[in-house]
Motif scaffolding. Structure first.
Motif, PDB file in Angstrom:
ATOM      1  N   ARG A 100      12.447  90.006 -15.679  1.00  0.00           N
ATOM      2  CA  ARG A 100      12.766  91.083 -16.614  1.00  0.00           C
ATOM      3  C   ARG A 100      13.070  92.394 -15.902  1.00  0.00           C
ATOM      4  N   ALA A 101      13.016  92.401 -14.583  1.00  0.00           N
ATOM      5  CA  ALA A 101      13.159  93.651 -13.838  1.00  0.00           C
ATOM      6  C   ALA A 101      14.554  93.798 -13.239  1.00  0.00           C
ATOM      7  N   GLN A 102      14.962  95.046 -13.038  1.00  0.00           N
ATOM      8  CA  GLN A 102      16.139  95.341 -12.237  1.00  0.00           C
ATOM      9  C   GLN A 102      15.721  95.260 -10.770  1.00  0.00           C
ATOM     10  N   LEU A 103      16.354  94.359 -10.016  1.00  0.00           N
ATOM     11  CA  LEU A 103      15.953  94.130  -8.625  1.00  0.00           C
ATOM     12  C   LEU A 103      16.919  94.806  -7.670  1.00  0.00           C
ATOM     13  N   PRO A 104      16.406  95.453  -6.624  1.00  0.00           N
ATOM     14  CA  PRO A 104      17.279  95.978  -5.575  1.00  0.00           C
ATOM     15  C   PRO A 104      17.791  94.831  -4.709  1.00  0.00           C
ATOM     16  N   PRO A 105      18.816  95.059  -3.882  1.00  0.00           N
ATOM     17  CA  PRO A 105      19.315  93.975  -3.016  1.00  0.00           C
ATOM     18  C   PRO A 105      18.228  93.389  -2.121  1.00  0.00           C
ATOM     19  N   GLU A 106      17.333  94.248  -1.623  1.00  0.00           N
ATOM     20  CA  GLU A 106      16.207  93.799  -0.803  1.00  0.00           C
ATOM     21  C   GLU A 106      14.971  94.571  -1.228  1.00  0.00           C
ATOM     22  N   ALA A 107      13.840  93.872  -1.283  1.00  0.00           N
ATOM     23  CA  ALA A 107      12.602  94.522  -1.694  1.00  0.00           C
ATOM     24  C   ALA A 107      11.431  93.943  -0.918  1.00  0.00           C
ATOM     25  N   HIS A 108      10.438  94.808  -0.683  1.00  0.00           N
ATOM     26  CA  HIS A 108       9.212  94.424   0.008  1.00  0.00           C
ATOM     27  C   HIS A 108       8.057  94.688  -0.947  1.00  0.00           C
ATOM     28  N   LEU A 109       7.311  93.639  -1.275  1.00  0.00           N
ATOM     29  CA  LEU A 109       6.205  93.734  -2.222  1.00  0.00           C
ATOM     30  C   LEU A 109       4.913  93.426  -1.478  1.00  0.00           C
ATOM     31  N   LYS A 110       4.024  94.411  -1.421  1.00  0.00           N
ATOM     32  CA  LYS A 110       2.751  94.251  -0.723  1.00  0.00           C
ATOM     33  C   LYS A 110       1.634  94.140  -1.759  1.00  0.00           C
ATOM     34  N   VAL A 111       0.946  92.996  -1.776  1.00  0.00           N
ATOM     35  CA  VAL A 111      -0.052  92.704  -2.801  1.00  0.00           C
ATOM     36  C   VAL A 111      -1.432  92.628  -2.151  1.00  0.00           C
TER      37      VAL A 111
END
Length: 199
Positions: A100-111
């Motif tokens: 459901r999100a607008q995604l950038p070409p590259e993303a870094h998700l730190k959980v």
């Protein structure tokens, strides 16, 4: 970490009134439970060619999504995933639906999850890399699973039916927590999801 010290820290966290107090309590522990996993990190590769001098630009602060003894959900359309996003669940739960999100070409998700739960739903037309560590916790990523006292995993997914519309790197640290990263068909919407969006 001795059990008595753990119990005192847990009691103090339960009575804390702010995330800052919790962070201070965790800093005062004898050692980090993830220190044992430091040896599992691959060594950083030095560049073979010196990088050209770059113009210094102001650092962009990462976007933060957190839940402290609470619940945070991003499951409706209209939200945007930042290229650098930090997710923190401390005795709480976070649910992110990237379909459901607008995604950038590259993303870094730190959980980072401590005594909490994080669920991430990723569209299967996105290239995903998940590096995970678990201490007395469990991480289910892209159909694989790690669990136990100390465990680590490294999973990848690359779409085969189409060019990936985005690339996502997810780093997971789960301490006495459950974290899941699940691939989903972006074109399929379940009845429960329709009901959730209607309410």
């Amino acid at each position: 970490l001795p059990f008595d010290a753990f119990r005192r820290a847990l009691d103090a966290i339960t009575e804390a009134r702010s995330p800052e107090e919790c962070a201070a309590i965790l800093r005062d522990l004898p050692h980090s439970p993830l220190a044992t996993l430091a040896a599992l990190e691959p060594p950083a590769l030095a560049p073979s060619v010196p990088a050209p001098t770059a113009v210094t630009t102001p650092a962009v602060a990462p976007r933060r999504i957190s839940a402290f003894m609470s619940e945070t959900k991003k499951t409706r359309s209209g939200w945007t995933l930042a290229s650098d996003t930090h997710v923190r669940a401390l005795m709480g739960s976070v649910t992110l639906d990237l379909r459901r999100a607008q995604l950038p070409p590259e993303a870094h998700l730190k959980v980072r999850a401590t005594m909490g739960e994080v669920k991430i739903y990723v569209p299967d037309d996105v290239a995903v890399s998940v590096r995970s560590k678990a201490v007395m916790g469990e991480v289910r990523a892209l159909g694989e699973n790690i669990a136990g006292m100390i465990a680590s995993g490294d999973e990848e997914h690359v779409p085969t039916h189409t060019e990936p519309r985005a690339r996502l790197i997810i780093e997971v640290s789960a301490v006495m927590s459950e974290v899941s990263v699940t691939l989903m068909d972006p074109t399929v919407v379940t009845i429960s999801e329709l009901a959730r969006d209607t309410i």
